[in-house]
Design a protein around this motif. Structure first.
Motif, short mmCIF file in Angstrom:
data_model
loop_
_atom_site.label_atom_id
_atom_site.label_comp_id
_atom_site.label_asym_id
_atom_site.label_seq_id
_atom_site.Cartn_x
_atom_site.Cartn_y
_atom_site.Cartn_z
N ASP A 197 0.85 -1.20 0.00
CA ASP A 197 0.00 0.00 0.00
C ASP A 197 0.88 1.24 0.00
N PRO A 198 0.83 2.07 -1.05
CA PRO A 198 1.71 3.25 -1.11
C PRO A 198 1.47 4.24 0.03
N ARG A 199 0.23 4.30 0.55
CA ARG A 199 -0.04 5.21 1.66
C ARG A 199 0.70 4.76 2.92
N ILE A 200 0.70 3.44 3.16
CA ILE A 200 1.43 2.90 4.31
C ILE A 200 2.92 3.13 4.14
N LEU A 201 3.43 2.80 2.97
CA LEU A 201 4.87 2.92 2.73
C LEU A 201 5.34 4.37 2.83
N ALA A 202 4.55 5.29 2.31
CA ALA A 202 4.94 6.70 2.37
C ALA A 202 4.95 7.20 3.81
N THR A 203 3.94 6.82 4.59
CA THR A 203 3.89 7.23 6.00
C THR A 203 5.07 6.67 6.78
N TRP A 297 14.08 20.51 19.73
CA TRP A 297 14.47 19.29 19.01
C TRP A 297 13.88 18.05 19.70
N GLY A 298 14.04 17.96 21.01
CA GLY A 298 13.46 16.83 21.74
C GLY A 298 11.95 16.79 21.64
N ALA A 299 11.32 17.96 21.74
CA ALA A 299 9.85 18.02 21.68
C ALA A 299 9.34 17.56 20.32
N MET A 300 9.94 18.05 19.24
CA MET A 300 9.47 17.69 17.91
C MET A 300 9.77 16.22 17.58
N GLY A 301 10.95 15.74 18.00
CA GLY A 301 11.29 14.35 17.72
C GLY A 301 10.32 13.37 18.36
N TRP A 302 10.01 13.59 19.64
CA TRP A 302 9.09 12.69 20.34
C TRP A 302 7.64 12.92 19.93
N ALA A 303 7.28 14.16 19.61
CA ALA A 303 5.90 14.45 19.20
C ALA A 303 5.56 13.84 17.85
N SER A 304 6.57 13.49 17.07
CA SER A 304 6.32 12.98 15.71
C SER A 304 5.72 11.58 15.71
N GLN A 305 5.81 10.85 16.81
CA GLN A 305 5.39 9.45 16.77
C GLN A 305 3.87 9.27 16.79
N ALA A 306 3.18 9.99 17.68
CA ALA A 306 1.74 9.81 17.80
C ALA A 306 0.97 10.13 16.51
N PRO A 307 1.27 11.24 15.80
CA PRO A 307 0.52 11.50 14.55
C PRO A 307 0.70 10.38 13.52
N GLN A 308 1.90 9.81 13.46
CA GLN A 308 2.13 8.75 12.49
C GLN A 308 1.36 7.48 12.86
N GLN A 309 1.37 7.13 14.14
CA GLN A 309 0.61 5.97 14.59
C GLN A 309 -0.88 6.18 14.37
N HIS A 310 -1.36 7.38 14.65
CA HIS A 310 -2.78 7.71 14.44
C HIS A 310 -3.15 7.55 12.97
N THR A 311 -2.28 8.05 12.09
CA THR A 311 -2.53 7.95 10.65
C THR A 311 -2.61 6.51 10.20
N LEU A 312 -1.66 5.69 10.65
CA LEU A 312 -1.64 4.28 10.23
C LEU A 312 -2.84 3.52 10.75
N LEU A 313 -3.25 3.79 11.99
CA LEU A 313 -4.42 3.13 12.54
C LEU A 313 -5.68 3.52 11.76
N VAL A 322 -0.20 -4.48 13.06
CA VAL A 322 0.81 -4.78 12.04
C VAL A 322 1.33 -3.49 11.43
N ALA A 323 0.43 -2.56 11.10
CA ALA A 323 0.85 -1.28 10.53
C ALA A 323 1.68 -0.47 11.51
N VAL A 324 1.26 -0.46 12.76
CA VAL A 324 2.00 0.26 13.78
C VAL A 324 3.37 -0.35 14.00
N ALA A 325 3.46 -1.68 13.91
CA ALA A 325 4.76 -2.36 14.07
C ALA A 325 5.73 -1.94 12.97
N LEU A 326 5.23 -1.77 11.75
CA LEU A 326 6.09 -1.29 10.68
C LEU A 326 6.66 0.09 11.01
#
Length: 382
Positions: A197-203, A297-313, A322-326
């Motif tokens: 899925d290109p959407r998964i791979l791009a994310t 830098w620390g704030a943005m680096g750690w904040a980046s994870q939740a939006p990506q997981q939310h998008t994949l879910l 499975v998507a979150v594991a990727l």
């Protein structure tokens, strides 16, 4: 939120284990009479096993009772850390660290997917941020505590503490976490479609590039501070990075729920991260102002994870773990590749080139994220 807190406790133990070992390397090297580079393999084997194990385990165990999977993962994690603490040689230690990485790679994505299933969709961002915030808290609070214990009881004492935390979290999940309906395991055709899925791979690619820029540069933060004449004040800068990570981890959740736009938030995060990394060399050594880029830098680096997981879910709700594991694998692989490429950049351009190179990678992540945003309306119309 009590049930989410139980999941976050396990993530706290994982975050502590993943980051504290780097500070234990001198003690490990002294115990086994090996060089620091050899002792550093303990970090590498944990990271690579985590990255490779996460999607495989999530796929093989999809459809199994969630509570049993989580408690089993933490039980193995606790055992692996106990074996690490009492390893009699480097080979045994590496095997134990690989087992710990395997258990962590199983626990993290399933815990994230479980947190999303325990709340209604409008509160999913908070649940994800709180769960992932457990890992950042383990880094900010747990790592200094672990190093303090190591000074008094040796590195074995710190890993014993991690083992006890893992066992405590496993017991809490068995006692407090309700039975969560397990999704049907995806067929092999569905798994292949997920990977194609290109959407998964791009994310996932955006996550990889973000980790490469942020965690890759973090590997060389101490040498950068030494070069700027700030070696004696390095602890303060690392605290600023960690506190920023803590703030970013917990603040991003309400923003996701309020805006319902995780992709746009990710683009904003990447834009701020790019500017911060680019400004880092100019601001270092300028008194209190020098701490600001580390904080952001620390704030943005750690904040980046939740939006990506939310998008994949949201993209693949039926196969969320499975998507979150990727994505978890991409994050850890990005950090490992970033550390390796950072050494090559230093060889070619010196330490001064590192923040510029990291900012360039962050720009690439931003461009890809913007491409994802621009593609969505046309895809929806089609």
């Amino acid at each position: 939120m009590e049930r989410i807190a139980v999941l976050a406790l396990g993530m706290f133990a994982l975050g502590l284990d993943a980051y504290v070992v780097a500070g234990l390397l001198p003690g490990i090297g002294a115990s086994f009479r090996i060089a620091s580079a050899e002792a550093g393999q303990t970090v590498t084997v944990f990271t690579l096993t985590y990255a490779l194990a996460a999607p495989v385990c999530a796929t093989l165990l999809a459809g199994r009772p969630v509570r049993k999977v989580l408690s089993l993962a933490l039980a193995v994690f606790a055992l692996a850390n106990a074996l690490s603490a009492w390893a009699v040689g480097l080979s045994w230690l590496l095997l134990a660290r690989a087992l710990a990485g395997l258990a962590a790679g199983l626990y993290a994505p399933v815990a994230v997917a479980a947190a999303a299933n325990l709340v209604e969709p409008r509160r999913r961002g908070r649940a994800l941020a709180f769960t992932l915030g457990g890992m950042s808290t383990g880094t900010v609070v747990g790592v200094p505590a672990g190093l303090w214990i190591a000074e008094r009881l040796g590195w074995q004492g710190t890993l014993t503490m991690v083992a006890l935390l893992g066992a405590l979290a496993a017991a809490a999940i068995l006692l407090r976490l309700p039975d969560i309906p397990a999704a049907e395991p995806p067929s092999w055709r569905a798994r292949a479609a997920l990977l194609a899925d290109p959407r998964i791979l791009a994310t996932v690619a955006v996550s990889f590039l973000t980790a490469l820029a942020s965690l890759g540069l973090y590997t060389y933060a101490a040498p950068l501070l030494d070069r700027a004449g700030l070696g004696e004040a390095a602890a303060g800068y690392f605290w600023a990075w960690g506190i920023g990570g803590l703030l970013g981890s917990f603040a991003i959740g309400p923003l996701i729920d309020r805006t319902a736009a995780p992709r746009r938030l990710m683009a904003l995060i990447l834009a701020i991260l790019t500017l911060t990394l680019a400004a880092l060399p100019a601001l270092l050594g300028r008194g209190p102002l020098g701490y600001l880029p580390f904080l952001i830098w620390g704030a943005m680096g750690w904040a980046s994870q939740a939006p990506q997981q939310h998008t994949l879910l949201g993209l693949k709700p039926a196969y969320g773990s499975v998507a979150v594991a990727l994505n978890s694998s991409a994050n850890y692989l990005g950090g490992a590749v970033g550390a390796a490429l950072g050494g090559a950049v230093m060889a070619l351009g010196g330490l001064a080139a590192l923040p510029v190179a990291a900012a360039g990678v962050a720009v690439a992540a931003l461009m890809l994220q913007l491409a994802i945003l621009m593609r969505r309306p046309s895809a929806a119309a089609a």
